[in-house]
Enzyme design. Sequence first.
Site, mmCIF file in Angstrom:
data_model
loop_
_atom_site.group_PDB
_atom_site.id
_atom_site.type_symbol
_atom_site.label_atom_id
_atom_site.label_comp_id
_atom_site.label_asym_id
_atom_site.label_seq_id
_atom_site.Cartn_x
_atom_site.Cartn_y
_atom_site.Cartn_z
ATOM 1 N N ASN A 197 0.830 -1.213 0.000
ATOM 2 C CA ASN A 197 0.000 0.000 0.000
ATOM 3 C C ASN A 197 0.864 1.264 0.000
ATOM 4 O OD1 ASN A 197 0.585 -1.013 2.619
ATOM 5 N ND2 ASN A 197 -1.026 0.198 3.559
ATOM 6 N N GLU A 214 0.309 5.255 0.705
ATOM 7 C CA GLU A 214 -0.648 6.258 1.195
ATOM 8 C C GLU A 214 -0.271 7.664 0.735
ATOM 9 O OE1 GLU A 214 -0.973 5.446 5.421
ATOM 10 O OE2 GLU A 214 -2.165 3.658 4.999
ATOM 11 N N CYS A 220 -4.219 0.841 -2.331
ATOM 12 C CA CYS A 220 -4.036 -0.434 -1.638
ATOM 13 C C CYS A 220 -2.957 -1.283 -2.314
ATOM 14 C CB CYS A 220 -5.333 -1.235 -1.650
ATOM 15 S SG CYS A 220 -6.655 -0.525 -0.660
ATOM 16 N N ALA A 227 -0.875 12.113 1.782
ATOM 17 C CA ALA A 227 -1.328 13.108 2.757
ATOM 18 C C ALA A 227 -2.789 13.494 2.502
ATOM 19 C CB ALA A 227 -0.437 14.343 2.691
ATOM 20 N N CYS A 240 -10.164 -5.055 0.321
ATOM 21 C CA CYS A 240 -11.304 -4.133 0.398
ATOM 22 C C CYS A 240 -12.185 -4.290 -0.841
ATOM 23 C CB CYS A 240 -10.823 -2.687 0.533
ATOM 24 S SG CYS A 240 -10.226 -1.952 -1.005
ATOM 25 N N CYS A 275 -10.673 -3.176 -4.168
ATOM 26 C CA CYS A 275 -9.652 -4.109 -4.673
ATOM 27 C C CYS A 275 -10.290 -5.382 -5.225
ATOM 28 C CB CYS A 275 -8.638 -4.436 -3.589
ATOM 29 S SG CYS A 275 -7.546 -3.042 -3.275
ATOM 30 N N GLU A 280 -3.045 -4.373 -3.232
ATOM 31 C CA GLU A 280 -3.528 -5.207 -4.335
ATOM 32 C C GLU A 280 -3.535 -4.426 -5.649
ATOM 33 O OE1 GLU A 280 -4.828 -4.698 -1.383
ATOM 34 O OE2 GLU A 280 -6.070 -6.358 -0.679
HETATM 35 N N1 THU Z 1 -5.318 -1.533 2.486
HETATM 36 C C1 THU Z 1 -4.762 -2.310 1.512
HETATM 37 O O1 THU Z 1 -3.626 -2.101 1.081
HETATM 38 N N2 THU Z 1 -5.517 -3.315 1.005
HETATM 39 C C2 THU Z 1 -6.783 -3.593 1.400
HETATM 40 O O2 THU Z 1 -7.446 -4.408 0.768
HETATM 41 C C3 THU Z 1 -7.332 -2.953 2.586
HETATM 42 C C4 THU Z 1 -6.642 -1.722 3.034
HETATM 43 C C5 THU Z 1 -4.529 -0.399 2.999
HETATM 44 C C6 THU Z 1 -5.059 0.939 2.613
HETATM 45 C C7 THU Z 1 -4.457 1.822 3.685
HETATM 46 O O3 THU Z 1 -3.152 2.192 3.279
HETATM 47 C C8 THU Z 1 -4.359 0.914 4.885
HETATM 48 O O4 THU Z 1 -4.490 -0.416 4.389
HETATM 49 C C9 THU Z 1 -5.423 1.161 5.931
HETATM 50 O O5 THU Z 1 -6.683 1.141 5.386
#
Ligand code: THU
Length: 165
Positions: free
Chosen positions: A67, A69, A78, A71, A111, A114, A80
């Site tokens: 993942n 992120e 994510c 700001a 999620c 994804c 995936e």
């Molecule tokens: N996240 C993923 O990378 N994959 C998922 O399927 C669920 C959530 C990440 C997004 C964010 O960076 C962190 O997890 C918290 O939600």
Amino acid sequence: MSTSILSSADEATISKVCETYSLKPTQFHALHSRSAAAKATAYCPYSRFRVGCSILTENDQHIDGANVENAAYPVGTCAERVAFGKAVTEGHRKFKAVAVATDISPPASPCGMCRQFIREFCELQTPIFMFDKDGNFVVMRLEQLLPLSFGPEALPPPGSLPARG
Ligand code: THU
């Protein structure tokens, strides 16, 4: 449909799982170790929630992601979608398995966004492995994670659309 948590250390269980999902034990172990290792590449200063993903292509290559992120929170991506974005831009279009690893237990599942992203490129029977921090896992097919899904075959083939002026 089984959602029980299995141990990646139990070779008898692994060989059964591999038989069910047409994978070799070495491929399973690579999916586990690579998705777990990919967590270290996450950029997640805001959530501190590391997610690693490893996908196995039809020609047995692994493409990994984590993942990333931002700001501006909703802009973050994510693991995936990072992994599939890498794979697709490297020319891969068919995949045998997906693995997602997090630091929590029980394992986290992909999620909703994804799941839909994966749906674009994977058959409904594709196994999705979800590993917890200790290597225990749950495995489900894409169609179990995303029932009654909408996919590319629902749209008319691109070539059949009238040209727009
Ligand atoms: N996240 C993923 O990378 N994959 C998922 O399927 C669920 C959530 C990440 C997004 C964010 O960076 C962190 O997890 C918290 O939600």
